[in-house]
Design a protein around this motif. Structure first.
Motif, PDB file in Angstrom:
ATOM      1  N   GLU A   1      -4.667  -0.683  10.971  1.00  0.00           N
ATOM      2  CA  GLU A   1      -4.874  -0.352   9.561  1.00  0.00           C
ATOM      3  C   GLU A   1      -3.554  -0.058   8.867  1.00  0.00           C
ATOM      4  OE1 GLU A   1      -7.256  -0.534   7.459  1.00  0.00           O
ATOM      5  OE2 GLU A   1      -8.898  -0.988   8.809  1.00  0.00           O
ATOM      6  N   GLU A   2      -2.687   0.679   9.575  1.00  0.00           N
ATOM      7  CA  GLU A   2      -1.379   0.989   9.005  1.00  0.00           C
ATOM      8  C   GLU A   2      -0.604  -0.282   8.704  1.00  0.00           C
ATOM      9  OE1 GLU A   2       0.414   3.551   7.834  1.00  0.00           O
ATOM     10  OE2 GLU A   2      -1.569   4.491   7.929  1.00  0.00           O
ATOM     11  N   GLU A   3      -0.672  -1.220   9.674  1.00  0.00           N
ATOM     12  CA  GLU A   3       0.052  -2.480   9.528  1.00  0.00           C
ATOM     13  C   GLU A   3      -0.529  -3.278   8.353  1.00  0.00           C
ATOM     14  OE1 GLU A   3       3.139  -4.921  11.036  1.00  0.00           O
ATOM     15  OE2 GLU A   3       2.648  -2.802  10.869  1.00  0.00           O
TER      16      GLU A   3
ATOM     17  N   SER B   1      -4.195  -9.510  -0.865  1.00  0.00           N
ATOM     18  CA  SER B   1      -3.671  -8.165  -0.651  1.00  0.00           C
ATOM     19  C   SER B   1      -4.807  -7.152  -0.674  1.00  0.00           C
ATOM     20  CB  SER B   1      -2.617  -7.858  -1.721  1.00  0.00           C
ATOM     21  OG  SER B   1      -2.694  -6.522  -2.122  1.00  0.00           O
ATOM     22  N   HIS B   2      -5.749  -7.389  -1.576  1.00  0.00           N
ATOM     23  CA  HIS B   2      -6.875  -6.466  -1.668  1.00  0.00           C
ATOM     24  C   HIS B   2      -7.785  -6.553  -0.444  1.00  0.00           C
ATOM     25  CE1 HIS B   2      -9.260  -3.710  -4.023  1.00  0.00           C
ATOM     26  NE2 HIS B   2     -10.307  -4.296  -3.475  1.00  0.00           N
ATOM     27  N   GLU B   3      -7.959  -7.803   0.027  1.00  0.00           N
ATOM     28  CA  GLU B   3      -8.765  -8.010   1.240  1.00  0.00           C
ATOM     29  C   GLU B   3      -8.183  -7.243   2.417  1.00  0.00           C
ATOM     30  OE1 GLU B   3     -11.139 -10.931   2.543  1.00  0.00           O
ATOM     31  OE2 GLU B   3     -11.949  -9.899   0.797  1.00  0.00           O
ATOM     32  N   LEU B   4      -6.860  -7.347   2.556  1.00  0.00           N
ATOM     33  CA  LEU B   4      -6.175  -6.700   3.669  1.00  0.00           C
ATOM     34  C   LEU B   4      -6.330  -5.191   3.615  1.00  0.00           C
ATOM     35  CD1 LEU B   4      -2.739  -8.414   4.096  1.00  0.00           C
ATOM     36  CD2 LEU B   4      -4.335  -7.866   5.913  1.00  0.00           C
ATOM     37  N   ARG B   5      -6.110  -4.660   2.437  1.00  0.00           N
ATOM     38  CA  ARG B   5      -6.168  -3.221   2.278  1.00  0.00           C
ATOM     39  C   ARG B   5      -6.318  -2.880   0.810  1.00  0.00           C
ATOM     40  NH1 ARG B   5      -7.077   1.476   4.999  1.00  0.00           N
ATOM     41  NH2 ARG B   5      -6.628   3.083   3.491  1.00  0.00           N
ATOM     42  N   PRO B   6      -7.499  -2.474   0.379  1.00  0.00           N
ATOM     43  CA  PRO B   6      -7.638  -2.155  -1.029  1.00  0.00           C
ATOM     44  C   PRO B   6      -6.773  -0.960  -1.395  1.00  0.00           C
ATOM     45  CG  PRO B   6      -9.667  -1.738   0.197  1.00  0.00           C
ATOM     46  CD  PRO B   6      -8.681  -2.241   1.170  1.00  0.00           C
ATOM     47  N   THR B   7      -5.819  -1.168  -2.290  1.00  0.00           N
ATOM     48  CA  THR B   7      -4.925  -0.069  -2.678  1.00  0.00           C
ATOM     49  C   THR B   7      -5.724   1.088  -3.277  1.00  0.00           C
ATOM     50  OG1 THR B   7      -4.534  -1.414  -4.606  1.00  0.00           O
ATOM     51  CG2 THR B   7      -2.735  -1.258  -3.070  1.00  0.00           C
ATOM     52  N   LEU B   8      -6.859   0.731  -3.906  1.00  0.00           N
ATOM     53  CA  LEU B   8      -7.710   1.783  -4.476  1.00  0.00           C
ATOM     54  C   LEU B   8      -8.140   2.786  -3.412  1.00  0.00           C
ATOM     55  CD1 LEU B   8     -10.218  -0.014  -6.861  1.00  0.00           C
ATOM     56  CD2 LEU B   8      -8.542   1.728  -7.439  1.00  0.00           C
ATOM     57  N   LEU B   9      -8.360   2.303  -2.220  1.00  0.00           N
ATOM     58  CA  LEU B   9      -8.815   3.172  -1.134  1.00  0.00           C
ATOM     59  C   LEU B   9      -7.769   4.244  -0.839  1.00  0.00           C
ATOM     60  CD1 LEU B   9     -11.233   3.480   0.724  1.00  0.00           C
ATOM     61  CD2 LEU B   9     -10.183   1.895   2.302  1.00  0.00           C
ATOM     62  N   ASP B  10      -6.483   3.845  -0.903  1.00  0.00           N
ATOM     63  CA  ASP B  10      -5.432   4.830  -0.678  1.00  0.00           C
ATOM     64  C   ASP B  10      -5.255   5.735  -1.889  1.00  0.00           C
ATOM     65  OD1 ASP B  10      -4.830   3.763   1.810  1.00  0.00           O
ATOM     66  OD2 ASP B  10      -3.634   2.189   0.885  1.00  0.00           O
TER      67      ASP B  10
END
Ligand SMILES: Nc1ncnc2c1ncn2[C@@H]1O[C@H](COP(=O)(O)OP(=O)(O)O)[C@@H](O)[C@H]1O
Ligand SMILES: [Mg+2]
Length: 250
Positions: free
Chosen positions: A50-52, A108-117
């Protein structure tokens, strides 16, 4: 009359019983420990991945975004100096670049939604639901708390589980609506995804071996690393409800 047992004999019997118990319990104890250890190793691997993903997603979003912005500026300048025919061709290039920018954003959103962070699970789910609704025409309701956050690993797991559940609804359910709700109940996070679609026979699907890491099997695996559980209520004609519970360490 049975002969009374001497204190010495009693101590010997108790010692023998103790040895017996320790011996028979130790394989159980060892398995249990091995399970706990492999579970926390899995959890660590998940967190590393997840970090990656987060790192790559943010790099894609920020760096590719800045680069593209510079290309757009340059394109505008070139177009301003160009002949009408060339300007038209540059307009075509601009449209292609816009598609590329959208694609990079989506990836980018698929990989990690910035909203989640940045703002948390419920707003991230709302954004996800909005995208799916726009694409499919199916209304999705999201209910949940916004005033507090869950531990990052729990938020990430729930986000991925809901995404898979919603993909399943789109792919299989023929539903007219879906409701997602996220709640904190005592020392656990609970999440339900309920659709009014065709439903399915859970026990026969459970016997199918899913691809590891995907689908319902993937959901179970991911939740397992957080000691979470998933219960699926479904029957042909009734619709489907996925109920996820993850204990919160206090
Ligand atoms: N919401 C749902 N409505 C109807 N059927 C579903 C739903 N979710 C899952 N299923 C059924 O369960 C099966 C397994 O789902 P899953 O493990 O996600 O695999 P996949 O989506 O790749 O088929 C699906 O093929 C489908 O038959
Ligand atoms: Mg699926």
């Amino acid at each position: 009359m049975p002969r009374p047992i001497s204190a010495e004999e009693r101590a010997r019997i108790i010692k023998a019983l103790e040895d017996f118990f320790i011996e028979s319990l130790s394989p159980f104890e060892m398995t249990h420990r091995a399970f706990r250890e492999s579970n926390s190793a899995l959890r660590r691997i998940n967190e590393t991945l997840e970090e990656e993903a987060k790192r790559i997603a943010h790099a894609l979003h920020d760096e590719a975004g800045q680069l593209l912005a510079a290309v757009f500026l340059e394109l505008d300048k070139t177009a301003a100096d160009a002949q009408p025919e060339m300007r038209e061709r540059l307009e075509g290039v601009r449209r292609l670049l816009e598609q590329a920018r959208e694609e990079v954003r989506r990836l980018s959103h698929e990989l990690r939604p910035t909203l989640l962070d940045d703002v948390g699970l419920v707003p991230a789910l709302e954004y996800l639901a909005q995208g799916i609704s726009e694409r499919t025409g199916m209304p999705i309701t999201i209910e949940g708390f916004r005033d507090s956050r869950l531990p990052p690993s729990v938020e990430t797991a729930l986000y991925r589980v809901v995404r898979e559940a919603l993909n399943n609804v789109v792919k299989h359910a023929k539903a007219t609506r879906v409701r997602v709700s996220v709640q904190k109940e005592g020392a656990a996070a609970r999440c339900s995804v309920r659709d009014d679609g065709v439903g399915f026979d859970v026990s026969s699907v459970a016997q199918r071996k899913g691809e590891r890491g995907f689908g319902l099997a993937g959901i179970r695996e991911r939740l397992g690393t957080l000691s979470g559980t998933v219960q699926i209520n479904s029957a042909p004609g009734w619709g489907t409800e996925l109920l996820v519970t993850i204990p919160l360490e206090t």
